[in-house]
Design an enzyme around this catalytic site. Structure first.
Site, mmCIF file in Angstrom:
data_model
loop_
_atom_site.group_PDB
_atom_site.id
_atom_site.type_symbol
_atom_site.label_atom_id
_atom_site.label_comp_id
_atom_site.label_asym_id
_atom_site.label_seq_id
_atom_site.Cartn_x
_atom_site.Cartn_y
_atom_site.Cartn_z
ATOM 1 N N SER A 253 0.844 -1.195 0.000
ATOM 2 C CA SER A 253 0.000 0.000 0.000
ATOM 3 C C SER A 253 0.874 1.238 0.000
ATOM 4 O O SER A 253 2.045 1.198 0.395
ATOM 5 C CB SER A 253 -0.922 0.037 1.232
ATOM 6 O OG SER A 253 -1.886 -0.988 1.192
ATOM 7 N N SER A 291 -2.833 -3.757 -3.408
ATOM 8 C CA SER A 291 -2.264 -2.521 -2.871
ATOM 9 C C SER A 291 -3.366 -1.519 -2.547
ATOM 10 O O SER A 291 -4.275 -1.293 -3.346
ATOM 11 C CB SER A 291 -1.299 -1.893 -3.890
ATOM 12 O OG SER A 291 -0.519 -0.874 -3.296
ATOM 13 N N ASP A 293 -3.875 2.135 -2.266
ATOM 14 C CA ASP A 293 -3.209 3.392 -2.619
ATOM 15 C C ASP A 293 -4.211 4.537 -2.496
ATOM 16 O O ASP A 293 -5.099 4.707 -3.346
ATOM 17 C CB ASP A 293 -2.646 3.300 -4.038
ATOM 18 C CG ASP A 293 -1.702 2.115 -4.178
ATOM 19 O OD1 ASP A 293 -0.801 1.977 -3.333
ATOM 20 O OD2 ASP A 293 -1.881 1.309 -5.109
#
Length: 378
Positions: A253, A291, A293
């Site tokens: 992340s 991830s 983000d």
């Protein structure tokens, strides 16, 4: 209890001091982008913004912490700031997003920590806000808490972050230089297969474009194929996602906090937040399936703050026109890219739970590669 706090404080100070031993990318002659940085090249170049860390390094297993970002030094609940959120890839947690998106403002410090400590962060911010003078009648608090998963180096299931640690990060928040690398929420993170961490950078527009400042702080814990100023560092170091010799996952992340002193409304702050993902992409990040983000952007400009209570039914503020936003977009992209690179340059090799070791970015090798590609100014 006092002894424990002294030990934790010493660990935090030692960790921050160690992080300062490695230099920023610019110290090696690397220049990212064309806009000048602010005086500190940090998010705290934006007027009023403060940053604090609590770093937890205990035994062989605890490698985690908390980073707090305050939009201004006053009571943020009573004087809210325009804000927006953009989700690059949503495999993660950024608590408090729906109210920010709905109302277009931020009313709490922004807390960054590890994945399983988001709930702890929420409780701590609520306690902190309710205890502030002037908030005696408050019955609802929209705390904003983001995370990355530091479970490779850190005993994340032990949930070692406490509400006291979160409040300590808030209490320690200050203007001035920002500790980077293996500190706060970046203590146990991994980026591009190397040690990640906290990074920051800023850009200042020329006077004819308003002279505004944009600052970015990142918590890096993601992967892809590392590029530094366009140079294929990951490939040349043979460390990158989908390399058959190195089974490096791109999952993780990246939390990105964007601040500006420009008088920007929530709609244009969201547009700025979107551009932060372009900065992430320029470093080689791919926003993989696993991830999280997230970008949260806010304006610290005093003229656009939103009072919690008012006797007036309307509020008047002056905001930048759409036509004036492009320089700020570019500033966000450049500052995000450099903040991510700084997180790598400042982070140190770390050993954590199960004898896992994550090596720091090999600066000497990186500098040689950058010189080969004529990417340094000296």
């Amino acid at each position: 209890m006092r002894v424990i706090w002294i030990v934790l404080l010493m660990v935090s100070i030692m960790s921050q001091a160690q992080g300062q031993e490695r230099k920023h990318a610019r110290a090696y002659g690397l220049k990212i982008g064309v806009l000048p940085t602010g005086q500190l090249n940090a998010i705290t170049d934006v007027l009023g913004v403060q940053v604090g860390h609590t770093t937890l390094i205990q035994g062989n297993t605890v490698r985690t912490g908390v980073t707090a970002i305050l939009p201004h030094s006053g009571n943020v609940f009573q004087q809210k700031v325009p804000a927006a959120v953009y989700v690059g890839n949503g495999f993660g947690k950024l608590a408090g997003t729906t109210q920010v998106q709905e109302l277009g403002n931020l009313e709490s410090p922004i807390i960054l920590t590890n994945t399983l400590s988001v709930g702890t962060g929420l409780n701590a911010v609520v306690d902190y806000t309710l205890a502030q003078p002037g908030n005696e009648e408050v019955r609802s608090v929209n705390a904003v808490v983001g995370e990355t998963n530091d479970g490779y180096l850190n005993d994340i299931r032990g949930r070692h972050v406490t509400e006291a640690h979160v409040k300590e990060a808030i209490a320690q928040a200050k203007s001035g230089a920002v500790a980077e690398g293996n500190v706060g929420a970046g203590t146990g993170t991994v980026c591009f297969g190397f040690k990640g961490g906290i990074g920051t950078s800023s850009r200042k527009l020329p006077a004819n474009l308003g002279g505004y400042t944009v600052g970015v702080l990142v918590q890096t814990n993601f992967g892809g194929v590392l590029q530094v100023a366009g140079v294929p560092i990951g490939e040349e170091l043979n460390q990158y996602y989908l390399n058959q010799q190195i089974k490096d996952s791109a999952d993780g992340s990246c939390m990105i906090v964007v601040a500006t002193d420009a008088p920007v409304d929530a709609r244009n702050l969201e547009r700025m937040a979107k551009r932060a993902m372009l900065g992430l992409a320029k470093t080689g990040g791919i926003a993989s399936n696993g991830s999280g983000d997230y970008v949260i952007a806010f304006s610290s400009n005093p003229s656009v703050r939103i009072p919690y209570t008012s006797s007036k039914k309307t509020q008047t503020a002056t905001f930048l026109r759409n036509d004036e936003m492009s320089p700020l977009f570019m500033a966000v992209i450049e500052a995000t890219e450099e903040a991510i690179i700084n997180s790598l340059f400042k982070a140190e090799t770390m050993e954590g739970q199960n004898q896992h070791v994550v090596e720091a970015l090999p600066i000497d090798k990186v500098v040689k590669i950058l010189k080969k590609h004529h990417a340094l100014n000296r």
